[in-house]
Design a protein around this motif. Sequence first.
Motif, PDB file in Angstrom:
ATOM      1  N   SER A 380       0.829  -1.208   0.000  1.00  0.00           N
ATOM      2  CA  SER A 380       0.000   0.000   0.000  1.00  0.00           C
ATOM      3  C   SER A 380       0.858   1.249   0.000  1.00  0.00           C
ATOM      4  CB  SER A 380      -0.937  -0.020   1.202  1.00  0.00           C
ATOM      5  OG  SER A 380      -1.736   1.138   1.236  1.00  0.00           O
ATOM      6  N   LEU A 381       1.983   1.268   0.826  1.00  0.00           N
ATOM      7  CA  LEU A 381       2.871   2.425   0.849  1.00  0.00           C
ATOM      8  C   LEU A 381       3.546   2.617  -0.505  1.00  0.00           C
ATOM      9  CD1 LEU A 381       4.474   2.012   4.405  1.00  0.00           C
ATOM     10  CD2 LEU A 381       2.860   3.785   3.671  1.00  0.00           C
ATOM     11  N   ALA A 382       3.983   1.524  -1.089  1.00  0.00           N
ATOM     12  CA  ALA A 382       4.659   1.617  -2.395  1.00  0.00           C
ATOM     13  C   ALA A 382       3.695   2.170  -3.450  1.00  0.00           C
ATOM     14  CB  ALA A 382       5.188   0.245  -2.816  1.00  0.00           C
ATOM     15  N   ASN A 383       2.466   1.699  -3.415  1.00  0.00           N
ATOM     16  CA  ASN A 383       1.473   2.197  -4.390  1.00  0.00           C
ATOM     17  C   ASN A 383       1.201   3.683  -4.150  1.00  0.00           C
ATOM     18  OD1 ASN A 383       1.233  -0.319  -5.522  1.00  0.00           O
ATOM     19  ND2 ASN A 383      -0.535  -0.916  -4.279  1.00  0.00           N
ATOM     20  N   GLY A 384       1.154   4.132  -2.866  1.00  0.00           N
ATOM     21  CA  GLY A 384       0.928   5.550  -2.560  1.00  0.00           C
ATOM     22  C   GLY A 384       2.065   6.416  -3.045  1.00  0.00           C
ATOM     23  N   ARG A 385       3.320   5.926  -2.814  1.00  0.00           N
ATOM     24  CA  ARG A 385       4.475   6.704  -3.284  1.00  0.00           C
ATOM     25  C   ARG A 385       4.416   6.847  -4.814  1.00  0.00           C
ATOM     26  NH1 ARG A 385       7.224   3.185   0.416  1.00  0.00           N
ATOM     27  NH2 ARG A 385       7.688   4.260   2.389  1.00  0.00           N
ATOM     28  N   SER A 386       4.106   5.748  -5.478  1.00  0.00           N
ATOM     29  CA  SER A 386       4.061   5.808  -6.946  1.00  0.00           C
ATOM     30  C   SER A 386       2.977   6.774  -7.419  1.00  0.00           C
ATOM     31  CB  SER A 386       3.778   4.410  -7.518  1.00  0.00           C
ATOM     32  OG  SER A 386       4.811   3.526  -7.164  1.00  0.00           O
ATOM     33  N   GLU A 387       1.834   6.754  -6.805  1.00  0.00           N
ATOM     34  CA  GLU A 387       0.757   7.655  -7.173  1.00  0.00           C
ATOM     35  C   GLU A 387       1.122   9.093  -6.889  1.00  0.00           C
ATOM     36  OE1 GLU A 387      -2.844   8.792  -8.745  1.00  0.00           O
ATOM     37  OE2 GLU A 387      -1.836   6.821  -8.766  1.00  0.00           O
ATOM     38  N   LEU A 388       1.815   9.348  -5.724  1.00  0.00           N
ATOM     39  CA  LEU A 388       2.232  10.701  -5.362  1.00  0.00           C
ATOM     40  C   LEU A 388       3.240  11.239  -6.370  1.00  0.00           C
ATOM     41  CD1 LEU A 388       2.096  13.053  -3.359  1.00  0.00           C
ATOM     42  CD2 LEU A 388       3.914  11.916  -2.015  1.00  0.00           C
ATOM     43  N   ALA A 389       4.209  10.390  -6.737  1.00  0.00           N
ATOM     44  CA  ALA A 389       5.227  10.817  -7.703  1.00  0.00           C
ATOM     45  C   ALA A 389       4.567  11.144  -9.050  1.00  0.00           C
ATOM     46  CB  ALA A 389       6.283   9.726  -7.864  1.00  0.00           C
ATOM     47  N   ARG A 390       3.612  10.327  -9.498  1.00  0.00           N
ATOM     48  CA  ARG A 390       2.944  10.572 -10.765  1.00  0.00           C
ATOM     49  C   ARG A 390       2.139  11.860 -10.725  1.00  0.00           C
ATOM     50  NH1 ARG A 390       1.020   6.066 -11.097  1.00  0.00           N
ATOM     51  NH2 ARG A 390      -1.059   6.404 -10.254  1.00  0.00           N
ATOM     52  N   THR A 391       1.459  12.111  -9.600  1.00  0.00           N
ATOM     53  CA  THR A 391       0.668  13.343  -9.459  1.00  0.00           C
ATOM     54  C   THR A 391       1.578  14.566  -9.421  1.00  0.00           C
ATOM     55  OG1 THR A 391      -1.011  12.106  -8.251  1.00  0.00           O
ATOM     56  CG2 THR A 391      -1.070  14.494  -8.060  1.00  0.00           C
ATOM     57  N   GLY A 392       2.732  14.445  -8.697  1.00  0.00           N
ATOM     58  CA  GLY A 392       3.691  15.553  -8.639  1.00  0.00           C
ATOM     59  C   GLY A 392       4.225  15.900 -10.009  1.00  0.00           C
ATOM     60  N   ALA A 393       4.528  14.843 -10.765  1.00  0.00           N
ATOM     61  CA  ALA A 393       5.057  15.085 -12.120  1.00  0.00           C
ATOM     62  C   ALA A 393       4.008  15.791 -12.982  1.00  0.00           C
ATOM     63  CB  ALA A 393       5.463  13.762 -12.753  1.00  0.00           C
ATOM     64  N   GLN A 394       2.737  15.388 -12.850  1.00  0.00           N
ATOM     65  CA  GLN A 394       1.691  16.046 -13.620  1.00  0.00           C
ATOM     66  C   GLN A 394       1.545  17.508 -13.212  1.00  0.00           C
ATOM     67  OE1 GLN A 394      -1.803  13.709 -13.036  1.00  0.00           O
ATOM     68  NE2 GLN A 394      -1.121  12.018 -14.381  1.00  0.00           N
TER      69      GLN A 394
END
Length: 450
Positions: A380-394
């Motif tokens: 769950s933490l790994a999925n959250g980090r990945s989602e956060l990084a993708r949102t930050g990049a956007q």
Amino acid sequence: MGDGRGPESSRERPLGIAEVVRLAGRSLDALGLVWVEGEVTQVSRPTSGHLYFALADRGAVLPAVMWGRDLVRQKFEIVAGLHLRVRGRLGVYERDGKMQLYADFAEPAGAGAEALAREQLKAKLAAEGMFAESKKRPLPKFPRRIGVVTSSRGAAVHDIIRTVHRRFPTPILIADAAVQGPTAPHQIVMGMAMVVRAGVDLVIVGRGGGAATDLSAFDHERVVRTISRCPVPVIAAIGHEVDLTLADLAADARASTPTAAAELAVPDGAAIEEIFIKVRSRLDREIRHRLNRANQDLDHAALALHARGERAISARGSELHRLQHRLAALHPRARLAAKHATFNELSRRLASTHPIARITQGQRALDGLLARCTAAIQRSLANGRSELARTGAQMAALSPLAVLDRGYAVVRSGEAIVRDSAQVVAGDRVHIRLAKGSLVATVEAEGEAK
């Protein structure tokens, strides 16, 4: 009228119309009975029972009347289209001043009489059901003897004999009979009676082709009734394909020619031989198949017998072993062994119900759940980090600062963003926002974009 030539007339002494009409009627009546011939047209029969018609010939028309007392004696109905020979007296119908024939007798002219008589006989026999399909009997497939009623000097009998011997040789009894002329009907009837008494299974009545008048014997009522009452099936083979007599209609089967009648009477020997060969081949295959099946069944029976013997021996051996086991179970040593086994089973059950075993099992289950929970949290933490990084990049891609980092600037005049040089004039102060820091500048002049 003293000279016998009729009344004299002149311009000064003209004849009256009625007198002229009566004079013409007397002149025509003096002719007496006359015979006339023509085609019937304009038939009318009112409720009075009289018949009014007209006779036409070569463009001329003669009106005629037949009184009811004469009409009832006619053996056929007078209808339009008939060609008749009529007897009567000529007269003038005074009301219309027209000549007409007062007929007392009529008959068909020429060949029409025979055709009309034939049609009347056909209608009579059909009304009796003599031509009904339900009266037709099936032909025997393999007749033992065939009766042929025809002229022994004609080509028809030779065609029948040759065809029967070629297809399926069968005894033939021939009754010689005239097939045309005044004595033909009687000879045909006698010939049929003769072959039936001789014991035939099938009768062929026929002749070769000829004119329609030559076939009239087969339209004779006695011949037709004899064919209909014949105790064995009858094939009619009269004339050619286009010829159709009343005997053809009464027969159980009709053939277009004597040769075709012979083909109907007997089967095709060559075809039967071919069928026999196929049947024999099929029987040979069936016999071989049955023999093979019998051999297989015999082998299966031998194997089954052997198996039953082995099963019987095995059953006896099993019974012997069971008795040995029972005998061994009755030995004191066996009882001690059974008691020892019971003790071991009780010990195992006691050990399985001890709390330590349950605690150990619960600990293992708890460890497994803890490991699964830890793994789930990490995923769950790994999925959250990945989602956060993708949102930050956007967000970074959409930020105005990213555009400024590429060398662009935001120019404001007051609170408005300057997008067109027409928004400012020389001397205006503008604020310029850069990627890092900002500038205040004064507009000196306007220029075109390069």
